[in-house]
Design a protein around this motif. Structure first.
Motif, PDB file in Angstrom:
ATOM      1  N   VAL A  17      63.167  16.923  19.958  1.00 14.81           N
ATOM      2  CA  VAL A  17      62.190  17.308  18.986  1.00 14.81           C
ATOM      3  C   VAL A  17      60.827  17.863  19.651  1.00 14.81           C
ATOM      4  O   VAL A  17      60.432  17.155  20.620  1.00 14.81           O
ATOM      5  CB  VAL A  17      61.927  16.097  17.975  1.00 14.81           C
ATOM      6  CG1 VAL A  17      60.897  16.406  17.091  1.00 14.81           C
ATOM      7  CG2 VAL A  17      63.223  15.585  17.346  1.00 14.81           C
ATOM      8  N   ILE A  18      60.444  19.012  18.973  1.00 13.89           N
ATOM      9  CA  ILE A  18      59.165  19.491  19.647  1.00 13.89           C
ATOM     10  C   ILE A  18      57.970  19.181  18.981  1.00 13.89           C
ATOM     11  O   ILE A  18      57.168  18.543  19.602  1.00 13.89           O
ATOM     12  CB  ILE A  18      59.203  21.186  19.749  1.00 13.89           C
ATOM     13  CG1 ILE A  18      60.361  21.522  20.367  1.00 13.89           C
ATOM     14  CG2 ILE A  18      58.046  21.625  20.299  1.00 13.89           C
ATOM     15  CD1 ILE A  18      60.581  23.134  20.360  1.00 13.89           C
ATOM     16  N   ARG A  19      58.013  19.170  17.574  1.00 13.50           N
ATOM     17  CA  ARG A  19      56.707  18.952  16.902  1.00 13.50           C
ATOM     18  C   ARG A  19      57.131  18.760  15.481  1.00 13.50           C
ATOM     19  O   ARG A  19      58.311  19.370  15.100  1.00 13.50           O
ATOM     20  CB  ARG A  19      55.743  19.788  17.050  1.00 13.50           C
ATOM     21  CG  ARG A  19      56.023  21.135  16.611  1.00 13.50           C
ATOM     22  CD  ARG A  19      54.703  21.798  16.806  1.00 13.50           C
ATOM     23  NE  ARG A  19      54.996  23.429  16.170  1.00 13.50           N
ATOM     24  CZ  ARG A  19      55.639  24.487  16.867  1.00 13.50           C
ATOM     25  NH1 ARG A  19      56.248  24.136  18.140  1.00 13.50           N
ATOM     26  NH2 ARG A  19      55.651  25.616  16.223  1.00 13.50           N
ATOM     27  N   ALA A  20      56.394  18.024  14.706  1.00 11.82           N
ATOM     28  CA  ALA A  20      56.651  17.964  13.147  1.00 11.82           C
ATOM     29  C   ALA A  20      55.741  19.066  12.312  1.00 11.82           C
ATOM     30  O   ALA A  20      54.990  19.634  12.888  1.00 11.82           O
ATOM     31  CB  ALA A  20      55.896  16.623  12.665  1.00 11.82           C
ATOM     32  N   VAL A  21      56.260  19.787  11.757  1.00  7.55           N
ATOM     33  CA  VAL A  21      55.884  20.659  10.590  1.00  7.55           C
ATOM     34  C   VAL A  21      55.860  20.351   9.127  1.00  7.55           C
ATOM     35  O   VAL A  21      56.580  19.318   8.903  1.00  7.55           O
ATOM     36  CB  VAL A  21      56.344  21.946  10.762  1.00  7.55           C
ATOM     37  CG1 VAL A  21      56.214  22.519  12.333  1.00  7.55           C
ATOM     38  CG2 VAL A  21      58.125  22.035  10.383  1.00  7.55           C
ATOM     39  N   ARG A  22      55.590  21.146   8.354  1.00 12.46           N
ATOM     40  CA  ARG A  22      55.513  20.687   6.673  1.00 12.46           C
ATOM     41  C   ARG A  22      56.580  20.220   6.311  1.00 12.46           C
ATOM     42  O   ARG A  22      56.817  19.549   5.437  1.00 12.46           O
ATOM     43  CB  ARG A  22      54.660  21.819   5.912  1.00 12.46           C
ATOM     44  CG  ARG A  22      54.587  21.632   4.426  1.00 12.46           C
ATOM     45  CD  ARG A  22      53.897  22.317   3.842  1.00 12.46           C
ATOM     46  NE  ARG A  22      54.571  23.946   4.251  1.00 12.46           N
ATOM     47  CZ  ARG A  22      55.665  24.318   3.313  1.00 12.46           C
ATOM     48  NH1 ARG A  22      56.291  23.482   2.300  1.00 12.46           N
ATOM     49  NH2 ARG A  22      55.860  25.262   3.665  1.00 12.46           N
ATOM     50  N   ASN A  23      57.776  21.142   6.498  1.00 16.04           N
ATOM     51  CA  ASN A  23      59.068  20.969   5.796  1.00 16.04           C
ATOM     52  C   ASN A  23      60.080  20.203   6.836  1.00 16.04           C
ATOM     53  O   ASN A  23      61.149  20.453   6.538  1.00 16.04           O
ATOM     54  CB  ASN A  23      59.504  22.145   5.329  1.00 16.04           C
ATOM     55  CG  ASN A  23      59.386  23.382   6.299  1.00 16.04           C
ATOM     56  OD1 ASN A  23      59.115  23.061   7.532  1.00 16.04           O
ATOM     57  ND2 ASN A  23      60.262  24.456   6.034  1.00 16.04           N
ATOM     58  N   GLY A  24      59.677  19.670   7.837  1.00 12.51           N
ATOM     59  CA  GLY A  24      60.742  18.902   8.529  1.00 12.51           C
ATOM     60  C   GLY A  24      60.122  18.816  10.138  1.00 12.51           C
ATOM     61  O   GLY A  24      58.800  18.777  10.500  1.00 12.51           O
ATOM     62  N   SER A  31      67.440  29.613  23.744  1.00 13.03           N
ATOM     63  CA  SER A  31      67.439  31.370  23.445  1.00 13.03           C
ATOM     64  C   SER A  31      67.414  31.641  21.944  1.00 13.03           C
ATOM     65  O   SER A  31      67.141  32.517  21.535  1.00 13.03           O
ATOM     66  CB  SER A  31      68.572  31.849  24.186  1.00 13.03           C
ATOM     67  OG  SER A  31      70.036  31.511  23.508  1.00 13.03           O
ATOM     68  N   LEU A  32      67.770  30.491  20.942  1.00 14.64           N
ATOM     69  CA  LEU A  32      67.731  30.914  19.558  1.00 14.64           C
ATOM     70  C   LEU A  32      66.368  30.512  19.122  1.00 14.64           C
ATOM     71  O   LEU A  32      66.217  30.851  17.988  1.00 14.64           O
ATOM     72  CB  LEU A  32      68.875  29.657  19.167  1.00 14.64           C
ATOM     73  CG  LEU A  32      70.407  30.012  19.386  1.00 14.64           C
ATOM     74  CD1 LEU A  32      71.104  28.937  18.806  1.00 14.64           C
ATOM     75  CD2 LEU A  32      70.800  31.238  19.004  1.00 14.64           C
ATOM     76  N   GLY A  33      65.535  30.131  19.740  1.00 13.92           N
ATOM     77  CA  GLY A  33      64.223  29.890  19.295  1.00 13.92           C
ATOM     78  C   GLY A  33      64.188  28.514  18.591  1.00 13.92           C
ATOM     79  O   GLY A  33      64.811  27.581  18.948  1.00 13.92           O
ATOM     80  N   ASP A  34      62.941  27.996  18.026  1.00 16.44           N
ATOM     81  CA  ASP A  34      62.734  26.800  17.399  1.00 16.44           C
ATOM     82  C   ASP A  34      63.887  26.872  16.244  1.00 16.44           C
ATOM     83  O   ASP A  34      63.794  27.666  15.364  1.00 16.44           O
ATOM     84  CB  ASP A  34      61.270  26.785  17.001  1.00 16.44           C
ATOM     85  CG  ASP A  34      60.230  26.700  18.052  1.00 16.44           C
ATOM     86  OD1 ASP A  34      60.494  26.571  19.060  1.00 16.44           O
ATOM     87  OD2 ASP A  34      59.100  26.968  17.825  1.00 16.44           O
ATOM     88  N   VAL A  35      64.138  25.477  16.170  1.00 16.78           N
ATOM     89  CA  VAL A  35      65.470  25.309  15.081  1.00 16.78           C
ATOM     90  C   VAL A  35      64.920  24.281  14.014  1.00 16.78           C
ATOM     91  O   VAL A  35      64.304  23.087  14.521  1.00 16.78           O
ATOM     92  CB  VAL A  35      66.717  25.175  15.592  1.00 16.78           C
ATOM     93  CG1 VAL A  35      67.557  24.647  14.507  1.00 16.78           C
ATOM     94  CG2 VAL A  35      66.961  26.080  16.484  1.00 16.78           C
ATOM     95  N   LEU A  36      64.708  24.607  12.707  1.00 13.44           N
ATOM     96  CA  LEU A  36      64.349  23.611  11.835  1.00 13.44           C
ATOM     97  C   LEU A  36      65.189  22.815  11.492  1.00 13.44           C
ATOM     98  O   LEU A  36      66.399  23.134  11.039  1.00 13.44           O
ATOM     99  CB  LEU A  36      63.618  24.219  10.678  1.00 13.44           C
ATOM    100  CG  LEU A  36      63.244  23.305   9.316  1.00 13.44           C
ATOM    101  CD1 LEU A  36      61.987  22.453   9.869  1.00 13.44           C
ATOM    102  CD2 LEU A  36      63.071  24.097   8.071  1.00 13.44           C
ATOM    103  N   LEU A  37      64.867  21.229  11.652  1.00 15.21           N
ATOM    104  CA  LEU A  37      65.612  20.103  10.948  1.00 15.21           C
ATOM    105  C   LEU A  37      64.961  19.549   9.757  1.00 15.21           C
ATOM    106  O   LEU A  37      63.850  19.232   9.831  1.00 15.21           O
ATOM    107  CB  LEU A  37      65.789  18.988  11.979  1.00 15.21           C
ATOM    108  CG  LEU A  37      66.502  17.649  11.509  1.00 15.21           C
ATOM    109  CD1 LEU A  37      68.024  18.124  11.408  1.00 15.21           C
ATOM    110  CD2 LEU A  37      66.307  16.576  12.452  1.00 15.21           C
ATOM    111  N   PRO A  38      65.572  19.985   8.533  1.00 11.59           N
ATOM    112  CA  PRO A  38      64.577  19.683   7.282  1.00 11.59           C
ATOM    113  C   PRO A  38      64.181  18.165   7.155  1.00 11.59           C
ATOM    114  O   PRO A  38      64.754  17.275   7.687  1.00 11.59           O
ATOM    115  CB  PRO A  38      65.749  19.926   6.247  1.00 11.59           C
ATOM    116  CG  PRO A  38      66.739  20.953   6.912  1.00 11.59           C
ATOM    117  CD  PRO A  38      66.796  20.442   8.371  1.00 11.59           C
TER     118      PRO A  38
END
Length: 279
Positions: A17-24, A31-38
């Protein structure tokens, strides 16, 4: 995080886990970049924690993560239920938040909601996950990977006059002769089998019967289970007709006699003239 070079959609990885954002939570997808976990799946996770997730595409083509374990991962074969159909094809339930598309071009026959399809999970040219029922494109007809007696994972793919064509370890075709079946198979059924013979042409002959001592042990357990289910007694013995024994246990009379002999020596059963019973 798992090495970024090995990350691929449709499989499970432990990501940080890198950081928290508004939606998860944003996870490090390399290489896929940041991936959202809802948010609905984030629980009490905090930046710096690792979490086991499955990577998939959302409806807009973005890479998403889910803590859910799929029924089948990329490169694997399974029988999946049809949820719905549209002008794009059929959508299959593979245990993830977004259903898996089986395009019309990858189907082998008409599908309706409530039905099932035997498919492999793969990707299109743009890297988007999809299913294909055209297994011949993905399975190899010949194999030199196994030895006689090796245990393999099998999926029943197609019934023929000779027996069943089986998917072997998600990679190869193999064949089980009808005489090797202990009970009828169903399309898409997953079973454990064994390499019976390595043919000169490289094709696999398969069996559901374990080789040697393992086969005898499995038959003994089957007989004990049948005795318990029947109330402790079965109308079969060493004088019974071979056909009656085969109908009950899908084995030869000789294998049956060896198995009940071992159970008798272990004092687990009593052998009478025309029956066996639990000791």
């Amino acid at each position: 995080m798992t090495a970024s070079s090995s990350l691929t959609l449709g499989r499970r990885y432990s990501l940080e886990v890198i950081r928290a954002v508004r939606n998860g939570l944003l996870l490090d997808g390399g290489s896929l970049g940041d991936v959202l976990l809802p948010s609905r799946e984030a629980g009490d996770l905090q930046p710096g924690d690792s979490v086991l997730v499955t990577l998939y595409n959302d409806g807009q083509g973005s890479t998403m993560a889910s803590v859910k374990a799929p029924k089948v991962q990329r490169g694997e074969v399974a029988s999946l239920g049809v949820v719905s159909t549209s002008k794009l094809g059929a959508f299959l339930d593979w245990g993830m938040p977004k259903d898996l598309l089986l395009p019309f071009a990858e189907q082998t026959g008409p599908l309706r909601p409530g039905g099932r399809a035997l498919v492999i999970v793969t990707t299109d040219r743009e890297g988007r996950l999809l299913a294909s029922a055209k297994l011949d494109r993905f399975m190899k007809d010949t194999c030199n990977e196994f030895q006689q007696g090796d245990e393999v994972s099998l999926i029943a793919a197609r019934e023929t006059d000779l027996g069943w064509k089986m998917v072997v370890n998600n990679r190869y075709w193999g064949m089980i002769a009808r005489k090797e079946l202990r009970a009828p198979l169903k399309h898409g059924q997953r079973v454990t089998g064994y390499v019976q013979r390595l043919r000169e042409d490289g094709k696999l002959s398969l069996s559901l019967n374990a080789p040697g001592a393992a086969k005898s042990d499995a038959l003994s357990e089957q007989i004990l289970a049948a005795l318990e289910q029947a109330g402790g007694e079965l109308p079969l013995g060493d004088k019974s007709a071979p056909d009656a024994i085969f109908d009950a246990f899908r084995c030869s009379k000789n294998a049956f006699k060896q198995a009940i002999g071992g159970l008798y020596k272990a004092r687990k059963i009593v052998i009478e003239k025309d029956r066996i019973r639990l000791a």
